[in-house]
Design a protein around this motif. Structure first.
Motif, PDB file in Angstrom:
ATOM      1  N   LEU A   1       0.820  -1.215   0.000  1.00 23.13           N
ATOM      2  CA  LEU A   1       0.000   0.000   0.000  1.00 23.13           C
ATOM      3  C   LEU A   1       0.854   1.265   0.000  1.00 23.13           C
ATOM      4  CD1 LEU A   1      -2.810  -1.085   2.472  1.00 23.13           C
ATOM      5  CD2 LEU A   1      -3.035  -0.686   0.009  1.00 23.13           C
ATOM      6  N   GLY A   2       2.172   1.081  -0.027  1.00 21.83           N
ATOM      7  CA  GLY A   2       3.079   2.210  -0.144  1.00 21.83           C
ATOM      8  C   GLY A   2       3.530   2.827   1.163  1.00 21.83           C
ATOM      9  N   PHE A   3       3.189   2.225   2.291  1.00 17.73           N
ATOM     10  CA  PHE A   3       3.654   2.757   3.565  1.00 17.73           C
ATOM     11  C   PHE A   3       5.172   2.608   3.644  1.00 17.73           C
ATOM     12  CE2 PHE A   3      -0.782   1.890   4.743  1.00 17.73           C
ATOM     13  CZ  PHE A   3      -1.109   3.065   5.404  1.00 17.73           C
ATOM     14  N   SER A   4       5.847   3.613   4.195  1.00 17.97           N
ATOM     15  CA  SER A   4       7.291   3.559   4.373  1.00 17.97           C
ATOM     16  C   SER A   4       7.629   2.575   5.493  1.00 17.97           C
ATOM     17  CB  SER A   4       7.821   4.946   4.747  1.00 17.97           C
ATOM     18  OG  SER A   4       7.394   5.293   6.062  1.00 17.97           O
ATOM     19  N   LEU A   5       8.891   2.210   5.583  1.00 11.87           N
ATOM     20  CA  LEU A   5       9.312   1.313   6.655  1.00 11.87           C
ATOM     21  C   LEU A   5       9.063   1.946   8.026  1.00 11.87           C
ATOM     22  CD1 LEU A   5      12.607  -0.212   5.221  1.00 11.87           C
ATOM     23  CD2 LEU A   5      10.387  -1.317   5.475  1.00 11.87           C
ATOM     24  N   GLU A   6       9.263   3.256   8.124  1.00 11.51           N
ATOM     25  CA  GLU A   6       9.012   3.952   9.390  1.00 11.51           C
ATOM     26  C   GLU A   6       7.524   3.898   9.743  1.00 11.51           C
ATOM     27  OE1 GLU A   6      10.745   5.382   6.790  1.00 11.51           O
ATOM     28  OE2 GLU A   6      12.726   5.027   7.667  1.00 11.51           O
ATOM     29  N   GLN A   7       6.672   4.081   8.754  1.00 13.24           N
ATOM     30  CA  GLN A   7       5.236   4.001   8.988  1.00 13.24           C
ATOM     31  C   GLN A   7       4.824   2.577   9.367  1.00 13.24           C
ATOM     32  OE1 GLN A   7       4.202   5.624   5.134  1.00 13.24           O
ATOM     33  NE2 GLN A   7       3.381   7.492   6.054  1.00 13.24           N
TER      34      GLN A   7
ATOM     35  N   LYS B   1      -3.723  -3.469  21.480  1.00  7.99           N
ATOM     36  CA  LYS B   1      -5.102  -3.760  21.073  1.00  7.99           C
ATOM     37  C   LYS B   1      -6.165  -2.858  21.701  1.00  7.99           C
ATOM     38  CE  LYS B   1      -3.850  -7.378  18.669  1.00  7.99           C
ATOM     39  NZ  LYS B   1      -3.486  -7.150  17.311  1.00  7.99           N
ATOM     40  N   ASP B   2      -5.956  -2.373  22.923  1.00  3.71           N
ATOM     41  CA  ASP B   2      -6.971  -1.566  23.611  1.00  3.71           C
ATOM     42  C   ASP B   2      -6.842  -0.071  23.337  1.00  3.71           C
ATOM     43  OD1 ASP B   2      -8.067  -3.837  24.718  1.00  3.71           O
ATOM     44  OD2 ASP B   2      -6.817  -3.731  26.520  1.00  3.71           O
ATOM     45  N   ARG B   3      -5.837   0.324  22.587  1.00  2.45           N
ATOM     46  CA  ARG B   3      -5.602   1.737  22.309  1.00  2.45           C
ATOM     47  C   ARG B   3      -6.553   2.238  21.221  1.00  2.45           C
ATOM     48  NH1 ARG B   3       0.196   4.503  20.817  1.00  2.45           N
ATOM     49  NH2 ARG B   3      -0.690   6.527  20.349  1.00  2.45           N
ATOM     50  N   SER B   4      -6.853   3.522  21.258  1.00  2.00           N
ATOM     51  CA  SER B   4      -7.664   4.148  20.210  1.00  2.00           C
ATOM     52  C   SER B   4      -6.928   4.023  18.878  1.00  2.00           C
ATOM     53  CB  SER B   4      -7.882   5.626  20.546  1.00  2.00           C
ATOM     54  OG  SER B   4      -8.315   6.333  19.402  1.00  2.00           O
ATOM     55  N   CYS B   5      -7.692   3.889  17.822  1.00  2.00           N
ATOM     56  CA  CYS B   5      -7.049   3.761  16.503  1.00  2.00           C
ATOM     57  C   CYS B   5      -6.807   5.124  15.851  1.00  2.00           C
ATOM     58  CB  CYS B   5      -7.855   2.832  15.598  1.00  2.00           C
ATOM     59  SG  CYS B   5      -9.411   3.514  15.051  1.00  2.00           S
ATOM     60  N   SER B   6      -6.932   6.201  16.601  1.00  2.00           N
ATOM     61  CA  SER B   6      -6.733   7.536  16.020  1.00  2.00           C
ATOM     62  C   SER B   6      -5.309   7.722  15.492  1.00  2.00           C
ATOM     63  CB  SER B   6      -7.081   8.629  17.032  1.00  2.00           C
ATOM     64  OG  SER B   6      -6.245   8.548  18.166  1.00  2.00           O
ATOM     65  N   ALA B   7      -4.334   7.135  16.154  1.00  2.00           N
ATOM     66  CA  ALA B   7      -2.955   7.240  15.672  1.00  2.00           C
ATOM     67  C   ALA B   7      -2.777   6.496  14.357  1.00  2.00           C
ATOM     68  CB  ALA B   7      -1.975   6.722  16.722  1.00  2.00           C
ATOM     69  N   VAL B   8      -3.441   5.365  14.223  1.00  2.00           N
ATOM     70  CA  VAL B   8      -3.406   4.602  12.968  1.00  2.00           C
ATOM     71  C   VAL B   8      -4.051   5.422  11.860  1.00  2.00           C
ATOM     72  CG1 VAL B   8      -4.222   2.510  11.802  1.00  2.00           C
ATOM     73  CG2 VAL B   8      -3.458   2.385  14.179  1.00  2.00           C
ATOM     74  N   ASP B   9      -5.186   6.019  12.180  1.00  2.00           N
ATOM     75  CA  ASP B   9      -5.901   6.863  11.228  1.00  2.00           C
ATOM     76  C   ASP B   9      -5.020   8.024  10.768  1.00  2.00           C
ATOM     77  OD1 ASP B   9      -8.569   7.547   9.946  1.00  2.00           O
ATOM     78  OD2 ASP B   9      -8.169   9.391  11.069  1.00  2.00           O
ATOM     79  N   LEU B  10      -4.310   8.634  11.691  1.00  2.00           N
ATOM     80  CA  LEU B  10      -3.428   9.754  11.355  1.00  2.00           C
ATOM     81  C   LEU B  10      -2.326   9.321  10.387  1.00  2.00           C
ATOM     82  CD1 LEU B  10      -2.577  12.707  11.778  1.00  2.00           C
ATOM     83  CD2 LEU B  10      -1.241  11.928  13.742  1.00  2.00           C
ATOM     84  N   ILE B  11      -1.707   8.184  10.656  1.00  2.00           N
ATOM     85  CA  ILE B  11      -0.657   7.673   9.758  1.00  2.00           C
ATOM     86  C   ILE B  11      -1.234   7.411   8.374  1.00  2.00           C
ATOM     87  CG2 ILE B  11       0.878   5.707   9.315  1.00  2.00           C
ATOM     88  CD1 ILE B  11       1.182   5.500  12.410  1.00  2.00           C
ATOM     89  N   ALA B  12      -2.402   6.800   8.313  1.00  2.00           N
ATOM     90  CA  ALA B  12      -3.031   6.490   7.020  1.00  2.00           C
ATOM     91  C   ALA B  12      -3.405   7.770   6.282  1.00  2.00           C
ATOM     92  CB  ALA B  12      -4.258   5.612   7.231  1.00  2.00           C
ATOM     93  N   ARG B  13      -3.936   8.761   6.997  1.00  2.00           N
ATOM     94  CA  ARG B  13      -4.314  10.027   6.353  1.00  2.00           C
ATOM     95  C   ARG B  13      -3.091  10.782   5.836  1.00  2.00           C
ATOM     96  NH1 ARG B  13      -9.557  11.415   6.844  1.00  2.00           N
ATOM     97  NH2 ARG B  13     -10.792  10.208   8.317  1.00  2.00           N
TER      98      ARG B  13
ATOM     99  N   HIS C   1      -0.327   9.410   4.861  1.00  2.00           N
ATOM    100  CA  HIS C   1       0.124   8.657   3.692  1.00  2.00           C
ATOM    101  C   HIS C   1      -0.762   8.963   2.479  1.00  2.00           C
ATOM    102  CE1 HIS C   1       1.979   5.617   1.310  1.00  2.00           C
ATOM    103  NE2 HIS C   1       0.915   4.824   1.304  1.00  2.00           N
ATOM    104  N   LEU C   2      -2.063   9.046   2.703  1.00  2.00           N
ATOM    105  CA  LEU C   2      -2.989   9.378   1.623  1.00  2.00           C
ATOM    106  C   LEU C   2      -2.704  10.770   1.065  1.00  2.00           C
ATOM    107  CD1 LEU C   2      -5.418   8.527  -0.082  1.00  2.00           C
ATOM    108  CD2 LEU C   2      -6.889   9.448   1.721  1.00  2.00           C
ATOM    109  N   ALA C   3      -2.408  11.717   1.942  1.00  2.00           N
ATOM    110  CA  ALA C   3      -2.058  13.076   1.491  1.00  2.00           C
ATOM    111  C   ALA C   3      -0.788  13.052   0.649  1.00  2.00           C
ATOM    112  CB  ALA C   3      -1.901  14.005   2.689  1.00  2.00           C
ATOM    113  N   ASP C   4       0.171  12.228   1.036  1.00  2.00           N
ATOM    114  CA  ASP C   4       1.400  12.059   0.264  1.00  2.00           C
ATOM    115  C   ASP C   4       1.090  11.505  -1.125  1.00  2.00           C
ATOM    116  OD1 ASP C   4       3.895  12.808   1.102  1.00  2.00           O
ATOM    117  OD2 ASP C   4       4.495  10.803   1.773  1.00  2.00           O
ATOM    118  N   ILE C   5       0.231  10.520  -1.183  1.00  2.00           N
ATOM    119  CA  ILE C   5      -0.170   9.928  -2.465  1.00  2.00           C
ATOM    120  C   ILE C   5      -0.862  10.975  -3.334  1.00  2.00           C
ATOM    121  CG2 ILE C   5      -1.756   8.263  -3.542  1.00  2.00           C
ATOM    122  CD1 ILE C   5      -1.124   6.398  -1.126  1.00  2.00           C
TER     123      ILE C   5
END
Length: 140
Positions: free
Chosen positions: A61-67, A78-90, A92-96
């Motif tokens: 999906l084009g994520f960098s190794l750091e991502q 597993k119990d953490r909010s997925c907002s950090a995941v969402d931020l990384i994905a967003r 990456h999408l902006a980069d694309i």
């Protein structure tokens, strides 16, 4: 070797990953070092297979190794909010989107050059002319 264990070659085949890439992922900490047999062969578990599959999918999906490293760290919580995941994905999408905009501009410029082609000699070729030092100044 237990039936659930995989050699590096079988892990590579199961995930479509080169052996050298698996070793690299181990060396940078993306993939945990496997246990070794008495003969010093690597023995991979189903957890290695799942983690490497995750890495391969994220990379496809084009994520960098750091991502990928960040996503793996978050996936382990597993119990953490997925907002950090969402931020990384967003991000990456902006980069694309930026890359797509750049490619769209490049395509338009190249299309324009091709349209201007007079099909004469190379000395009159607009494409060749635009690639030279004068064309670089005009396009800067």
């Amino acid at each position: 070797m237990a039936s659930a264990s995989l050699s590096i070659g079988k892990l590579a085949a199961a995930t479509g990953t080169k052996v050298e890439t698996i070793r690299y992922y181990e060396s940078i900490g993306l993939l945990a070092a496997p246990e070794r047999t008495a003969a010093n062969y690597r023995v991979y578990s189903p957890d290695h297979l799942a983690r490497l599959s995750f890495i391969r999918r994220a990379r496809s999906l084009g994520f960098s190794l750091e991502q990928v490293q960040a996503l793996l760290g978050l996936a382990d919580q597993k119990d953490r909010s997925c907002s950090a995941v969402d931020l990384i994905a967003r991000e990456h999408l902006a980069d694309i989107d930026r890359k797509l905009a750049d490619l769209t501009m490049l395509r338009a410029e190249l299309d324009s050059l091709i349209v201007q082609c007079g099909h004469g000699t190379v000395s009159e070729c607009r494409i060749i002319e635009s690639l030279g030092p004068q064309g670089a100044k005009e396009n800067a």
